[in-house]
Design a protein around this motif. Structure first.
Motif, PDB file in Angstrom:
ATOM      1  N   UNK A 153       0.827  -1.207   0.000  1.00 13.29           N
ATOM      2  CA  UNK A 153       0.000   0.000   0.000  1.00 13.29           C
ATOM      3  C   UNK A 153       0.864   1.261   0.000  1.00 13.29           C
ATOM      4  N   UNK A 154       1.988   1.218   0.700  1.00 13.22           N
ATOM      5  CA  UNK A 154       2.898   2.360   0.724  1.00 13.22           C
ATOM      6  C   UNK A 154       3.527   2.577  -0.656  1.00 13.22           C
TER       7      UNK A 154
ATOM      8  N   UNK B 256       1.739   9.619   2.759  1.00 14.40           N
ATOM      9  CA  UNK B 256       3.192   9.438   2.735  1.00 14.40           C
ATOM     10  C   UNK B 256       3.866  10.153   3.900  1.00 14.40           C
ATOM     11  N   UNK B 257       3.427  11.382   4.200  1.00 11.42           N
ATOM     12  CA  UNK B 257       4.001  12.112   5.335  1.00 11.42           C
ATOM     13  C   UNK B 257       3.731  11.386   6.647  1.00 11.42           C
ATOM     14  N   UNK B 258       2.554  10.786   6.776  1.00 10.16           N
ATOM     15  CA  UNK B 258       2.215  10.048   7.993  1.00 10.16           C
ATOM     16  C   UNK B 258       3.110   8.826   8.182  1.00 10.16           C
ATOM     17  N   UNK B 259       3.636   8.289   7.091  1.00 15.45           N
ATOM     18  CA  UNK B 259       4.523   7.123   7.165  1.00 15.45           C
ATOM     19  C   UNK B 259       5.988   7.529   7.290  1.00 15.45           C
TER      20      UNK B 259
ATOM     21  N   UNK C 159      10.511  10.950  -0.472  1.00 14.49           N
ATOM     22  CA  UNK C 159      11.535   9.917  -0.329  1.00 14.49           C
ATOM     23  C   UNK C 159      11.400   9.260   1.041  1.00 14.49           C
ATOM     24  N   UNK C 160      11.805   7.979   1.132  1.00 14.81           N
ATOM     25  CA  UNK C 160      11.714   7.266   2.410  1.00 14.81           C
ATOM     26  C   UNK C 160      12.579   7.926   3.481  1.00 14.81           C
ATOM     27  N   UNK C 161      12.285   7.656   4.738  1.00 13.49           N
ATOM     28  CA  UNK C 161      13.074   8.248   5.833  1.00 13.49           C
ATOM     29  C   UNK C 161      14.554   7.886   5.698  1.00 13.49           C
TER      30      UNK C 161
END
Length: 118
Positions: A6-7, A83-86, A101-103
């Motif tokens: 889902x991400x 996306x920001x929540x993840x 972009x991912x953390x």
């Protein structure tokens, strides 16, 4: 695993929805709707009635352009919030487009590949 899928889907969906600016979307929709109306006119036969019907169709389709732009804006905002929540961070790429972009990561091609990472 489903969360990762889902991400990834959210990232792809955001990138597809944000690949064109609102101005570009308006131009694309306007050209497409105009071409469709001209095609409708020729399909119906190039007489006054056909031109009137095609003109009415063109006005109706052009009235949809602001609705489509607002819908795309909301669609982008929904996936950007997800996306920001993840933990994804917004980054502007070289073309000026906002990407997520991912953390702890950065856009491809940014940074020095010869530095050592600790």
């Amino acid at each position: 695993m489903p969360d990762a899928v889902e991400l990834l889907r959210a990232r792809i969906t955001y990138d597809l929805a944000a690949r064109c600016s609102e101005k570009q979307l308006r131009v694309i929709a306007s050209v497409g709707f105009t071409a469709a109306s001209v095609g409708l006119c020729f399909q119906l036969g190039a007489d006054t009635t056909a031109a009137l019907i095609a003109g009415i169709a063109w006005v109706a389709l052009m009235g949809l352009v602001p609705v489509l732009v607002v819908g795309n804006r909301r669609y982008r905002a929904k996936y950007a919030a997800r996306l920001r929540a993840c933990g994804f961070t917004p980054v502007t790429d070289q073309s000026g487009r906002l990407r997520y972009v991912p953390p702890g990561r950065q856009l491809p091609g940014h940074g020095n590949p010869f530095t050592s990472r600790a």
